[in-house]
Design a protein around this motif. Structure first.
Motif, PDB file in Angstrom:
ATOM      1  N   VAL A  29      -3.019  -3.120  -3.046  1.00 55.81           N
ATOM      2  CA  VAL A  29      -2.024  -4.041  -2.496  1.00 55.81           C
ATOM      3  C   VAL A  29      -2.455  -5.469  -2.799  1.00 55.81           C
ATOM      4  O   VAL A  29      -3.556  -5.890  -2.440  1.00 55.81           O
ATOM      5  CB  VAL A  29      -1.852  -3.835  -0.980  1.00 55.81           C
ATOM      6  N   LYS A  30      -1.589  -6.214  -3.487  1.00 59.55           N
ATOM      7  CA  LYS A  30      -1.890  -7.606  -3.841  1.00 59.55           C
ATOM      8  C   LYS A  30      -1.300  -8.583  -2.832  1.00 59.55           C
ATOM      9  O   LYS A  30      -1.921  -9.571  -2.478  1.00 59.55           O
ATOM     10  CB  LYS A  30      -1.352  -7.941  -5.232  1.00 59.55           C
ATOM     11  N   SER A  31      -0.056  -8.328  -2.388  1.00 55.85           N
ATOM     12  CA  SER A  31       0.553  -9.244  -1.420  1.00 55.85           C
ATOM     13  C   SER A  31       1.483  -8.467  -0.487  1.00 55.85           C
ATOM     14  O   SER A  31       2.035  -7.429  -0.854  1.00 55.85           O
ATOM     15  CB  SER A  31       1.331 -10.351  -2.128  1.00 55.85           C
ATOM     16  N   ILE A  32       1.636  -9.018   0.719  1.00 59.02           N
ATOM     17  CA  ILE A  32       2.475  -8.418   1.754  1.00 59.02           C
ATOM     18  C   ILE A  32       3.357  -9.508   2.330  1.00 59.02           C
ATOM     19  O   ILE A  32       2.881 -10.601   2.631  1.00 59.02           O
ATOM     20  CB  ILE A  32       1.630  -7.824   2.894  1.00 59.02           C
ATOM     21  N   SER A  33       4.632  -9.199   2.480  1.00 59.65           N
ATOM     22  CA  SER A  33       5.511 -10.126   3.184  1.00 59.65           C
ATOM     23  C   SER A  33       6.406  -9.314   4.112  1.00 59.65           C
ATOM     24  O   SER A  33       6.825  -8.206   3.778  1.00 59.65           O
ATOM     25  CB  SER A  33       6.347 -10.959   2.217  1.00 59.65           C
TER      26      SER A  33
END
Length: 111
Positions: A29-33
């Protein structure tokens, strides 16, 4: 890189924090929004969407909305230094001539 859009039921901030902690602990996982208005969580990175949903279902109800390839960000252009394209006699106008001390003593630089 994949962009995974999930529909999650986040009732309060505690559940939201727990879901984000669980998603960030997954490998790849690189980014979470999180969009609370639409009840969506968007993950980007190299992950398996099925394993993500199975982990998130332990803390809240989760469904897959879409899985698509992530848009790659445009690379910034690197600025190269300006190259000097002048002829040699214009680029280096100062040329020093070597004269001997015996020919003209007043031309000696060292004295």
């Amino acid at each position: 890189m994949k962009k995974v859009v999930l529909k999650v039921e986040l009732h309060d901030d505690r559940v939201k924090q727990k879901a984000m902690t669980t998603a960030s602990a997954l490998s790849g996982v690189k980014s979470i929004s999180v969009d609370l208005k639409d009840s969506q969580m968007i993950l980007s990175g190299d992950t398996d969407p099925v394993s993500v949903v199975s982990k998130l279902r332990k803390c809240c109800h989760t469904e897959i909305v879409s899985v698509e390839p992530a848009k790659e960000e445009k690379e910034t252009k690197k600025v190269e230094p300006a190259k000097l394209s002048l002829p040699l006699h214009q680029a280096y106008p100062l040329i020093y001539y070597v004269t001997s001390y015996k020919e003209n003593p007043s031309d000696c630089v060292i004295c």
